[in-house]
Design an enzyme around this catalytic site. Structure first.
Site, short mmCIF file in Angstrom:
data_model
loop_
_atom_site.label_atom_id
_atom_site.label_comp_id
_atom_site.label_asym_id
_atom_site.label_seq_id
_atom_site.Cartn_x
_atom_site.Cartn_y
_atom_site.Cartn_z
CD GLU A 125 -2.82 -1.26 0.01
OE1 GLU A 125 -3.05 -0.24 -0.67
OE2 GLU A 125 -3.28 -2.38 -0.28
CG HIS B 299 -1.30 1.33 -4.31
ND1 HIS B 299 -1.43 1.27 -5.67
CD2 HIS B 299 -1.69 0.10 -3.85
CE1 HIS B 299 -1.86 0.07 -6.04
NE2 HIS B 299 -2.01 -0.66 -4.95
CD GLU C 197 -2.73 -2.94 -7.63
OE1 GLU C 197 -1.84 -3.57 -7.01
OE2 GLU C 197 -3.65 -2.34 -7.06
#
Length: 503
Positions: free
Chosen positions: A268, A271, A297
């Site tokens: 995460e 991201h 991704e």
């Protein structure tokens, strides 16, 4: 003429900021719904989201937007940012205009309620709680795809939302090649008999120590959770952005094994770094987000696997593991490294090893493609899911929680999203190939804890551009080539043959 152009451009940006404000407000409400919201608030919260989505719909389909599109579309030699903005608002205008406002608003409300139903169903491991809500989300997506239109396959209309230009025809080909390569390597690993020991990952790992380790690593990676983000808990880890100065991630802790939370934080944070690195000058352009979900991704899976499961990475961070969990002082770095790269078919996508992960995605891709095309019903879904896991991975879920209910994505109607994960693997490996040619001593730098060299390369080549460029344009701009599966397949073979001592 130049003055008129500049005035119109300023006017456009101010108008588009209204959409950005609404998007951020809705994202904040949705984040709170998952992290903090009391259960009884779900229906009123859904009404708020429905209202805000209606306002967003009004702006994105207004005559004003059409005027801006018409004005700038007739201008030559637009800069990349302005060109990208006009292409984006034109596409969204056409897409949204084809959906009646009533349908759109009801869909947002239904999605919020559906997500809450999924959460309850997963906790109780009872698909039937979620089934009627999922049926609504599938029906809406079928209807929307028909509104938008498609050439060959209804599912293509949904794929285009997350990965512009990708079709089922292309994915069938790419995923077929990827599946065959993975299965071949997996069979060699099974025959090798050189399985790493992973027993030392079982034990008691207090949440506070897991959190300290994870935060140390992700901050060193470049994710600023101190002044531009947060790390919270949720049933399913996710990242959300309210602009590049407020990008939040969540994780889920398991005190019997620290790996799931650690690697979900690294994932995460990948991201989050992407969103935090997007240039400030993209405010008011609608381009201040990732180029596509596949590119997004590529960043999360690049950090989680290509970097986060690399031996050089742990040459630097392994002492931190030992500090937080002293039991590892008797475990060698080599054993730890082989352990975190252990290959074994598993039921849970988010806990899958790097090699077999893409098989989980291919299963979901095939299922949701069939759902959207009406080839299977929602009622059949648990059985179809279980059969595919048995066929592809040789294992079968014991209950709905570890089977069809494990992912949140379908609950809010995100059909077409899952292929992004496997595409991200391909993009990431291709970016790595280019990065290694640009930074010849990259692994030595990683071993010294200098992750900034990676962060800077990604920011300069990918992150700062937001979605100015399409995925196809970006991969060509960065690597000079079209997307290819060969780099990821080569990466997997080189890595796992060495770990498992396969000739």
């Amino acid at each position: 003429m130049v003055k008129e152009f500049q005035e119109k451009l300023i006017e456009l940006k101010e108008y588009l900021k209204k959409l950005e404000y609404l998007k951020s407000a809705m994202a904040l409400i949705q984040w709170d719904s998952v992290v903090n919201m009391p259960a009884k608030a779900i229906h009123y919260r859904s009404e708020i989201l429905g209202y805000l989505s209606g306002e967003s719909y009004n702006i994105s389909t207004s005559n004003k937007i059409k005027e801006y599109v018409d004005f700038f579309s007739n201008k030559r030699d637009l800069d990349d940012i302005t060109k990208g903005t006009i292409e984006k608002i034109s596409k969204e205008y056409d897409r949204n205009k084809k959906i009646p406002k009533k349908d759109y608003t009801e869909y947002i409300i239904a999605g919020s309620i559906s997500s809450a139903a999924w959460d309850e169903a997963k906790r109780k491991s009872d698909f039937k709680i979620f089934q009627p809500h999922l049926e609504k989300m599938v029906n809406y997506n079928q209807k929307f795809a028909d509104y938008w239109g498609f050439k060959k396959n209804r599912y293509d209309a949904l794929l285009d939302i997350y990965e512009p230009g990708i079709t089922t025809e292309k994915l069938d080909e790419v995923f077929g090649n990827l599946r065959d390569a993975i299965v071949e390597l997996l069979n060699k690993i099974k025959k090798s008999g050189n399985n790493p020991d992973i027993q030392f990952f079982n034990g008691n790992f207090p949440k506070d120590k897991q959190e300290k380790l994870a935060k140390r690593i992700i901050y060193k990676m470049g994710y600023d959770y101190k002044e531009a983000g947060r790390v919270d808990e949720s049933t399913h880890p996710f990242t959300t952005s309210f602009g590049n100065k407020d990008v939040r991630i969540t994780t889920n802790y398991d005190e019997s094994d620290f790996r799931p939370a650690l690697f979900s934080c690294i994932h995460e944070a990948g991201h989050g770094i992407y969103e935090q690195d997007i240039s400030d000058n993209l405010q008011g352009t609608l381009l201040g987000e990732g180029a596509s979900m596949g590119i997004h991704e590529s960043q999360s899976r690049f950090y989680e696997n290509i970097i986060g499961r690399n031996k050089n990475f742990w040459k630097f961070f392994y002492p931190d593991v030992v500090e937080q969990f002293p039991k590892f002082k008797d475990i060698s770095l080599e054993d730890f490294y082989r352990g975190i790269n252990y290959v074994e078919p598993s039921l849970i996508r988010t806990e899958a090893d790097e090699l077999t992960y893409s098989l989980h995605i291919i299963i979901r891709y095939e299922i949701e493609k069939a759902l959207i095309n009406g080839d299977i019903s929602v009622e059949e879904l648990p059985n179809v899911w279980n059969k595919k896991y048995k066929e592809y991975l040789g294992i079968e879920p014991k209950n709905d929680r570890e089977g069809v209910l494990q992912d949140i994505h379908w609950s809010d109607g995100s059909f077409g999203y899952f292929p992004s994960y496997a595409l991200g693997n391909l993009y990431g490996a291709q970016f790595l190939n280019k990065m290694k040619s640009d930074i010849s001593n990259i692994y030595q730098e990683i071993a010294k804890g200098n992750l900034n060299v990676i962060h800077k390369w990604l920011k300069d080549n990918i992150h700062k551009y937001g979605c100015i460029y399409t995925p196809t344009e970006l991969i060509n701009k960065v690597t000079g080539e079209e997307l290819s599966s060969k780099y990821f397949i080569q990466y997997l073979n080189e890595k796992f043959k060495k770990i498992y001592n396969i000739k």
